[in-house]
Enzyme design. Structure first.
Site, PDB file in Angstrom:
ATOM      1  N   LEU A 194       0.812  -1.217   0.000  1.00  0.00           N
ATOM      2  CA  LEU A 194       0.000   0.000   0.000  1.00  0.00           C
ATOM      3  C   LEU A 194       0.846   1.269   0.000  1.00  0.00           C
ATOM      4  O   LEU A 194       0.318   2.369   0.072  1.00  0.00           O
ATOM      5  CB  LEU A 194      -0.935   0.013   1.222  1.00  0.00           C
ATOM      6  CG  LEU A 194      -1.904  -1.167   1.289  1.00  0.00           C
ATOM      7  CD1 LEU A 194      -2.815  -1.038   2.502  1.00  0.00           C
ATOM      8  CD2 LEU A 194      -2.738  -1.254   0.021  1.00  0.00           C
TER       9      LEU A 194
ATOM     10  N   TYR B 242      18.500   4.009   8.509  1.00  0.00           N
ATOM     11  CA  TYR B 242      17.969   3.546   7.225  1.00  0.00           C
ATOM     12  C   TYR B 242      19.096   2.969   6.370  1.00  0.00           C
ATOM     13  O   TYR B 242      18.996   1.852   5.843  1.00  0.00           O
ATOM     14  CB  TYR B 242      17.315   4.728   6.512  1.00  0.00           C
ATOM     15  CG  TYR B 242      16.672   4.417   5.182  1.00  0.00           C
ATOM     16  CD1 TYR B 242      15.550   3.600   5.098  1.00  0.00           C
ATOM     17  CD2 TYR B 242      17.174   4.976   4.000  1.00  0.00           C
ATOM     18  CE1 TYR B 242      14.940   3.340   3.873  1.00  0.00           C
ATOM     19  CE2 TYR B 242      16.564   4.724   2.774  1.00  0.00           C
ATOM     20  CZ  TYR B 242      15.455   3.906   2.720  1.00  0.00           C
ATOM     21  OH  TYR B 242      14.864   3.661   1.513  1.00  0.00           O
TER      22      TYR B 242
HETATM   23  N1  NAD Z   1      10.078   5.867  -2.195  1.00  0.00           N
HETATM   24  C1  NAD Z   1      11.365   6.062  -2.411  1.00  0.00           C
HETATM   25  O1  NAD Z   1      11.777   7.173  -2.797  1.00  0.00           O
HETATM   26  C2  NAD Z   1      12.347   4.942  -2.223  1.00  0.00           C
HETATM   27  C3  NAD Z   1      13.674   5.123  -2.647  1.00  0.00           C
HETATM   28  C4  NAD Z   1      14.580   4.089  -2.454  1.00  0.00           C
HETATM   29  C5  NAD Z   1      14.189   2.902  -1.880  1.00  0.00           C
HETATM   30  N2  NAD Z   1      12.892   2.752  -1.478  1.00  0.00           N
HETATM   31  C6  NAD Z   1      12.536   1.486  -0.843  1.00  0.00           C
HETATM   32  O2  NAD Z   1      11.431   0.895  -1.482  1.00  0.00           O
HETATM   33  C7  NAD Z   1      10.605   0.196  -0.536  1.00  0.00           C
HETATM   34  C8  NAD Z   1       9.175   0.698  -0.616  1.00  0.00           C
HETATM   35  O3  NAD Z   1       9.202   2.100  -0.475  1.00  0.00           O
HETATM   36  P1  NAD Z   1       7.871   2.988  -0.498  1.00  0.00           P
HETATM   37  O4  NAD Z   1       8.288   4.338  -0.926  1.00  0.00           O
HETATM   38  O5  NAD Z   1       6.786   2.288  -1.208  1.00  0.00           O
HETATM   39  O6  NAD Z   1       7.586   3.058   1.063  1.00  0.00           O
HETATM   40  P2  NAD Z   1       6.231   3.505   1.815  1.00  0.00           P
HETATM   41  O7  NAD Z   1       6.630   4.025   3.153  1.00  0.00           O
HETATM   42  O8  NAD Z   1       5.404   4.368   0.929  1.00  0.00           O
HETATM   43  O9  NAD Z   1       5.501   2.102   1.971  1.00  0.00           O
HETATM   44  C9  NAD Z   1       5.977   1.111   2.831  1.00  0.00           C
HETATM   45  C10 NAD Z   1       4.816   0.229   3.202  1.00  0.00           C
HETATM   46  O10 NAD Z   1       5.297  -0.752   4.130  1.00  0.00           O
HETATM   47  C11 NAD Z   1       4.267  -0.981   5.063  1.00  0.00           C
HETATM   48  N3  NAD Z   1       4.838  -1.541   6.283  1.00  0.00           N
HETATM   49  C12 NAD Z   1       5.477  -0.926   7.300  1.00  0.00           C
HETATM   50  N4  NAD Z   1       5.804  -1.800   8.256  1.00  0.00           N
HETATM   51  C13 NAD Z   1       5.367  -3.014   7.845  1.00  0.00           C
HETATM   52  C14 NAD Z   1       5.395  -4.313   8.401  1.00  0.00           C
HETATM   53  N5  NAD Z   1       5.934  -4.540   9.607  1.00  0.00           N
HETATM   54  N6  NAD Z   1       4.856  -5.331   7.697  1.00  0.00           N
HETATM   55  C15 NAD Z   1       4.284  -5.119   6.480  1.00  0.00           C
HETATM   56  N7  NAD Z   1       4.205  -3.884   5.916  1.00  0.00           N
HETATM   57  C16 NAD Z   1       4.747  -2.850   6.590  1.00  0.00           C
HETATM   58  C17 NAD Z   1       3.614   0.371   5.295  1.00  0.00           C
HETATM   59  O11 NAD Z   1       2.290   0.221   5.811  1.00  0.00           O
HETATM   60  C18 NAD Z   1       3.655   0.977   3.891  1.00  0.00           C
HETATM   61  O12 NAD Z   1       2.440   0.768   3.194  1.00  0.00           O
HETATM   62  C19 NAD Z   1      11.285   0.412   0.822  1.00  0.00           C
HETATM   63  O13 NAD Z   1      12.139  -0.650   1.103  1.00  0.00           O
HETATM   64  C20 NAD Z   1      12.104   1.660   0.600  1.00  0.00           C
HETATM   65  O14 NAD Z   1      13.206   1.714   1.469  1.00  0.00           O
HETATM   66  C21 NAD Z   1      11.966   3.738  -1.643  1.00  0.00           C
END
Ligand code: NAD
Length: 321
Positions: free
Chosen positions: A10, A142
């Site tokens: 989500l 992080y």
């Molecule tokens: N968005 C960015 O700019 C970006 C950049 C580099 C890497 N990433 C990586 O990509 C991945 C996804 O990023 P995103 O932007 O979609 O993050 P986000 O914060 O939008 O979504 C993360 C989701 O993980 C869920 N979550 C949290 N704890 C949880 C748990 N214990 N069990 C199950 N679900 C859980 C949250 O409810 C949330 O919906 C992450 O690993 C992030 O580090 C994101």
């Protein structure tokens, strides 16, 4: 054909990755999962949804067993700014979660996607055209979890022959879901504020250059890497990928070409500024280009035009309107 499990579905990436996978492979094959117990409405679209807390090993194992999962896109994590607020929780979600996913993958022979980040680098890393293999000494929780996660993926690939694949993603810009507490969130918020108020107050300084990517390119990169010929992949921890590199001042200029009255001011948040100052300004993604033919479609100009048209479409209209 075994099914696909997406954890953290989500969030900002999952909200666009899940519909794309469902369109390509059929809705029933993609099991979206997250902490929420009630199945979400659109934009996730039709298709199965499960409550899965990745810190609970039996919940991951049970979902993998019951749905006959063959591929796991492990997106659940705490992002950089939130992880700095709650480092203990971040370790648990980011590390225990990945360990549980890799263990399930080992037992049920699943392929795993792990998103690393530019946060996996630190102040002693070369900041311009950061190489694929270089110093990784991050100073944030992080970053610590991302480097450790990369190493764990490498270990499971070498020791247990788990098919792990990863990307070091830059800051991601998208319109489908709000960003989840990262350092590059400004590059999403700025569009909403530009369309609604023609004004944005930025928490990073005007000259803070960071690596960025538009979400359609990120989703394409994830799928392309997962479908790549395993024999050609030299790296099982994570590949550098990039599409553009800009400062808040440059992004404001790009927006002003469409909204001439747009104004930006700066009120620097020392925590997020310190994180940004420890990250690369641009990445060298030649290994990804060589090994699985990676190339992005969007640059700052085309991304800005698309983000603004979609933001207006979504009626991010003036307050009260
Ligand atoms: N968005 C960015 O700019 C970006 C950049 C580099 C890497 N990433 C990586 O990509 C991945 C996804 O990023 P995103 O932007 O979609 O993050 P986000 O914060 O939008 O979504 C993360 C989701 O993980 C869920 N979550 C949290 N704890 C949880 C748990 N214990 N069990 C199950 N679900 C859980 C949250 O409810 C949330 O919906 C992450 O690993 C992030 O580090 C994101």
């Amino acid at each position: 054909m075994r099914r696909i499990l997406v954890t953290g579905a989500l969030g900002q990436i999952g909200s666009e990755l899940v519909p794309t996978l469902r369109e390509r492979l059929g809705a029933e094959r993609i099991i979206a999962s997250d902490l929420r117990t009630v199945p979400p409405q659109a934009p996730m679209g039709q298709g199965p949804y499960e409550h899965v807390d990745c810190t609970q090993p039996y919940q991951i194992l049970e979902a993998v067993r019951r749905h006959e999962i063959g591929v796991i896109y492990h997106l659940a994590a705490l992002l950089s700014a939130r992880a700095e607020e709650q480092p203990q929780v971040a370790w648990s979600v980011n590390m225990d979660g990945l360990y549980n996913v890799l263990e399930a993958a080992r037992q049920y022979r699943c392929q795993v996607f792990f998103p690393s980040s530019i946060g996996a680098f630190g102040p002693s890393t070369p900041r311009d055209r950061t190489p694929q293999v270089t110093i990784q000494r991050p100073t944030t929780m992080y970053g610590v979890t991302k480097v450790s996660g990369e190493l764990l993926c490498d270990y499971y690939a070498a020791r247990f022959d788990v098919d792990t694949r990863g990307l070091r993603l830059p800051g991601l810009i998208s319109h489908a879901a709000p960003p989840g507490g990262g350092t590059t969130d400004y590059a999403v918020e700025i569009f909403r504020q530009a369309v609604r108020y023609e004004h944005y107050t930025c928490y990073l300084g005007p000259q803070t250059r960071l690596d960025m990517m538009y979400m359609p390119d990120a989703v394409a990169a994830i799928i392309k890497l997962m479908e790549a010929d395993a024999a050609r992949l030299r790296y099982r921890n994570a590949y550098n990928v990039t599409a553009m590199s800009f400062t808040p001042a440059e992004l404001a200029d790009a927006i002003r070409r469409h909204i001439p009255a747009f104004a930006i001011e700066y009120r620097v948040d020392p925590v997020r500024q310190a994180i940004a100052d420890s990250w690369p300004r641009s990445l060298d993604d030649s290994a990804a280009r060589d090994d699985w033919n990676w190339s992005p479609r969007f640059d700052i100009k085309t991304m800005t035009a698309d983000m603004l048209s979609r933001s207006i479409e979504k009626r991010w209209a003036p307050k009260g309107a």
